[in-house]
Design an enzyme around this catalytic site. Structure first.
Site, PDB file in Angstrom:
ATOM      1  N   ASP A  27       0.869  -1.166   0.000  1.00  0.00           N
ATOM      2  CA  ASP A  27       0.000   0.000   0.000  1.00  0.00           C
ATOM      3  C   ASP A  27       0.915   1.228   0.000  1.00  0.00           C
ATOM      4  O   ASP A  27       2.123   1.134   0.247  1.00  0.00           O
ATOM      5  CB  ASP A  27      -0.988  -0.007   1.161  1.00  0.00           C
ATOM      6  CG  ASP A  27      -2.194   0.892   0.866  1.00  0.00           C
ATOM      7  OD1 ASP A  27      -2.100   1.738  -0.050  1.00  0.00           O
ATOM      8  OD2 ASP A  27      -3.229   0.778   1.553  1.00  0.00           O
TER       9      ASP A  27
HETATM   10  C1  BGC Z   1      -5.041   3.305  -0.226  1.00  0.00           C
HETATM   11  C2  BGC Z   1      -5.137   2.312  -1.354  1.00  0.00           C
HETATM   12  C3  BGC Z   1      -4.985   3.010  -2.676  1.00  0.00           C
HETATM   13  C4  BGC Z   1      -3.667   3.752  -2.690  1.00  0.00           C
HETATM   14  C5  BGC Z   1      -3.386   4.479  -3.994  1.00  0.00           C
HETATM   15  C6  BGC Z   1      -3.806   4.184  -0.331  1.00  0.00           C
HETATM   16  O1  BGC Z   1      -3.887   5.222   0.577  1.00  0.00           O
HETATM   17  O2  BGC Z   1      -5.077   2.640   1.014  1.00  0.00           O
HETATM   18  O3  BGC Z   1      -6.381   1.652  -1.312  1.00  0.00           O
HETATM   19  O4  BGC Z   1      -5.080   2.108  -3.745  1.00  0.00           O
HETATM   20  O5  BGC Z   1      -3.654   4.694  -1.628  1.00  0.00           O
HETATM   21  O6  BGC Z   1      -4.251   5.531  -4.184  1.00  0.00           O
END
Ligand code: BGC
Length: 734
Positions: free
Chosen positions: A296
């Site tokens: 993540d």
């Molecule tokens: C989120 C993800 C997301 C990523 C990219 C993160 O903060 O938890 O779900 O895909 O950002 O935007």
């Protein structure tokens, strides 16, 4: 502080790095945001990758592409790639989005295209000046209980992903909705692993059929926002295996998901990206996953060598911890062969999906088409749940009787705003949104006047208008400032109650006019017990997307009958649920939550998991099982007859729950294991076949450390929701 800063940078969605990632021991000659130069000493080296023979699993992953040719091509590439190139392939290229996408650069000379990623779960997460179709959020789509509809939605989102020049869709979010106050409840489908799995399988199948890779997120047990970056979620192995993982397994086995995103949180004392039990033992070892695992964003990678060894292949959105990998190789802390295993998975994904033979362009004309907007409306309409519809003066309030309704007053905080979900990573920017007020006004046309009263409290004049109206519609619930992703949006919800001004508004409206309809929007359950007793008609409409106002009007005016069913329980009070702790450093997740918890503690929900009314009525008439004695490898088949006893066609969802009778261990009272939907004409009956693989009744056996089906007696319980299962049949598992 650092977290907030990095996340603000992220939401800007720009190419420029506004901050420098940690660069402890990265090679200063390499900048991950540019093409990696060939290091002279590196290019001259003789390197032999590990031999690799394709397996049944890599073949399955590769689908129709020629897996043997691709695996050989990967081996050649691993021989030829320089260390610098390899390292650059292990991480994203920029802290912000480049041309609207999260970029992982490729290597042009070897025709490695790289990844171009985009969120997300309710449509392509573009920011202005770009636009895309804003579908209803996943919790409302979950309420459709219709995987085939979800597959169509995913195909449409995937087409728009390609029309943004992207090749990976950062969706579906499939974390269990353990508690309604979770800020990202809107992004997920369900409180239940089986229901979630069925919807996620459909999403992945739909998106990947259009050549777009999906990313199952967030693996695993990521159901709290406010502490998401640090919280240590504790649970026993059985809870993990039976409640928090099966839906991920199904999306891998049943629809061959291309990638997985590790969660930010810790699971039993280890951050997910460092959790070899999760990423290697279970995901790869037991499930045979041959795709790649990404971190993540920004704060999701906690080690270099340790994370690679645990099974994390790709650091996003920018090479930071993984910048240290080549020096780690030089220092003998990890072998290049180990790093190659991650690279092989990522190259496999790129070449098996043919990402190297595409052009990546922005095609605004292929997004928000008439078809996708109609689908967004259909998906919202199919998710909206009718919770109450009682007679006022002898007639059910809904659908509105257009012959007599001449004046409508619309109230409530969500009536005339674009209430399409939070401003987090899944936010979509549609070029226009039809609000509830607009949808109702448009549908009422010349037949009724629609008056909006835009005030939190009713003046004397407003009260008079409410009193005089033929119908009052209060559109309320949660809005983006109440709930959403952590840091970049509102985070977890403070309460399951409606704001007190809104309950006061509902009470005031009811005091003036009993013909009051309440439409609740928001990500998941809201408690209603303190105000809904006298509400004749109550709907749950989630965050209904760009065409939500039209979908609400479709249901309210009866152009379509409601068929949504709650994908979560609405309890009498929050106290009936396990506690929601979004402050402690460690939280314990027990085996039961949602309907399984309510039933085990004998607390009746206000509105049950699976519940929803239509404009007709059904009766569950009979059940017959194909065989009442089965073995662990069989599939149970139950044929169920359902009759529409009302005067209108009705879409009914037959739900099959399984109760283990006389089990030797503690079990949930029952678990959903199948559901099927049919449109049934007025007066007609339909026979639906519900199938359950016996293996899906397995429980975790600590002794053998494996999933085992307990022999014994099981009761199949079938009905319209988790509280009403009138049809019963008993089977024996040998
Ligand atoms: C989120 C993800 C997301 C990523 C990219 C993160 O903060 O938890 O779900 O895909 O950002 O935007």
């Amino acid at each position: 502080m650092r977290t907030r800063f990095l996340f603000s940078a992220l939401t800007l969605g720009v190419a420029a790095c506004t901050t420098t990632p940690r660069t402890d021991d990265r090679d200063s000659a390499i900048d991950a945001s540019t093409d990696a130069p060939v290091e002279p000493m590196d290019s001259a080296r003789a390197y032999e990758p590990e031999p690799f023979a394709p397996t049944e699993r890599t073949r399955a992953y590769c689908g129709s592409a020629d897996d043997a040719v691709i695996e050989a091509r990967i081996t050649d590439a691993l021989r030829s790639l320089t260390r610098a190139e390899k390292r650059a392939l292990m991480g994203g290229a920029a802290l912000g989005r480049v041309e609207g996408v999260w970029l992982v650069r490729g290597v042009a000379r070897l025709n490695v295209p790289g990844f171009r990623m985009i969120d997300g779960p309710r449509g392509v997460a573009v920011a202005p000046p770009h636009h895309a179709t804003a579908f209803p959020t996943a919790s409302l789509r979950g309420a459709s209980w219709d995987p085939s509809l979800e597959e169509r939605v995913a195909r449409a989102i995937a087409d728009e992903t390609r029309a943004m020049g992207a090749n990976v869709l950062l969706a579906p979010t499939m974390n269990v909705l353990r508690h309604p106050r979770w800020g990202r409840a809107q992004e997920t489908y369900s409180e239940d692993t089986w229901h979630m799995g069925s919807m996620a399988v459909a999403f992945v199948r739909g998106a990947q059929s259009r050549g777009v890779l999906t990313s199952l997120k967030h693996f695993a047990a990521n159901s709290i926002e406010d502490t998401r970056h640090t919280v240590d979620v504790q649970m026993d192995e059985r809870t993990l295996r039976e409640v928090y993982l099966p839906h991920f397994r199904r999306a891998i086995h049943e629809s061959n998901a291309a990638s997985v995103m590790a969660g930010y949180n810790q699971l039993n004392g280890r951050y997910c990206d460092l959790n070899g039990h999760l990423l290697t033992d279970i995901l790869r070892g037991e499930w045979g996953f041959e795709g790649f695992v990404m971190s993540d964003w920004v704060l999701g990678t906690h080690g270099s060598v340790e994370s690679v060894r645990a099974g994390l292949d790709l650091e996003m959105p920018v090479l930071n911890e993984y910048a240290a990998l080549s020096s780690a190789v030089s220092m003998g802390l990890i072998t290049e062969h180990e790093i190659d295993r991650s690279l092989r998975r990522m190259l496999r994904a790129q070449w098996c999906y043919g990402l190297d033979s595409r052009t990546y362009e922005n095609h605004p004309e292929l997004r928000e088409t008439a078809d996708t907007l109609a689908l967004a409306r259909e998906a919202a309409r199919r998710g909206i749940v009718l919770l109450k519809n009682e007679p006022v003066a002898g007639r059910a309030l809904l659908p509105l009787d257009t012959a007599t309704v001449r004046s409508i007053v619309v109230l409530g905080r969500a009536a005339n705003i674009a209430n399409i979900g939070d401003r987090g990573s899944s936010a979509v920017s549609p070029s226009a949104t039809v609000t509830a007020l607009q949808g109702l006004t448009q549908r009422a046309g010349m037949s009724a006047t629609v008056t909006a009263i835009d005030a939190a409290t009713l003046s004397a004049a407003a009260r008079a208008q409410v009193r005089a109206a033929d119908v009052v519609i209060v559109v309320t619930g949660n809005v983006e400032r109440d709930e959403g992703e952590g840091e970049i949006a509102a985070g977890d919800r403070a309460s399951m109650e409606l704001p007190s001004e809104e309950t006061a508004l509902i009470r005031d409206a009811l005091a003036e006019n009993p013909r009051t309809v309440v439409v609740l929007e928001g990500g998941s359950a809201i408690t209603t017990a303190s105000w809904d007793a006298n509400v004749a008609a109550l709907l749950w409409a989630g965050y209904p997307g760009a065409r939500g106002g039209e979908a609400i009007a479709d249901i309210v005016f009866g152009d379509a009958a409601p068929s949504g069913r709650l994908p979560f329980s609405m309890p009498e009070s929050e106290g009936d649920l396990p506690a929601f702790d979004n402050a402690s450093a460690r939280v314990a997740y027990g085996y039961l939550h949602g309907y399984r918890h309510l039933q085990a503690t004998r607390r009746a929900p206000r509105y049950a998991f699976g519940f929803g009314l239509g404009y007709s009525a059904v009766s569950y008439e009979s059940i017959a099982v194909a065989s009442s004695a089965v073995s662990a490898t069989d599939v149970i088949e139950a044929r169920v007859t359902v009759r529409n006893t009302g005067a209108r066609s009705m879409r009914e969802t037959a739900q099959l729950y399984v109760a283990a009778m006389g089990s030797t261990i503690m079990r949930a009272p029952m678990d959903l294991r199948a559901f099927e939907q049919r449109e049934i004409a007025a007066g007609a009956s339909e026979t639906v076949t519900l199938r359950v693989p016996v293996s899906e009744l397995a429980v975790w056996d600590e002794g053998s450390r494996s999933m085992r089906v307990e022999p014994g007696t099981y009761e199949l319980r079938v009905g319209p929701d988790s509280e009403r299962t009138p049809l019963r049949a008993t089977i024996t598992v040998r």
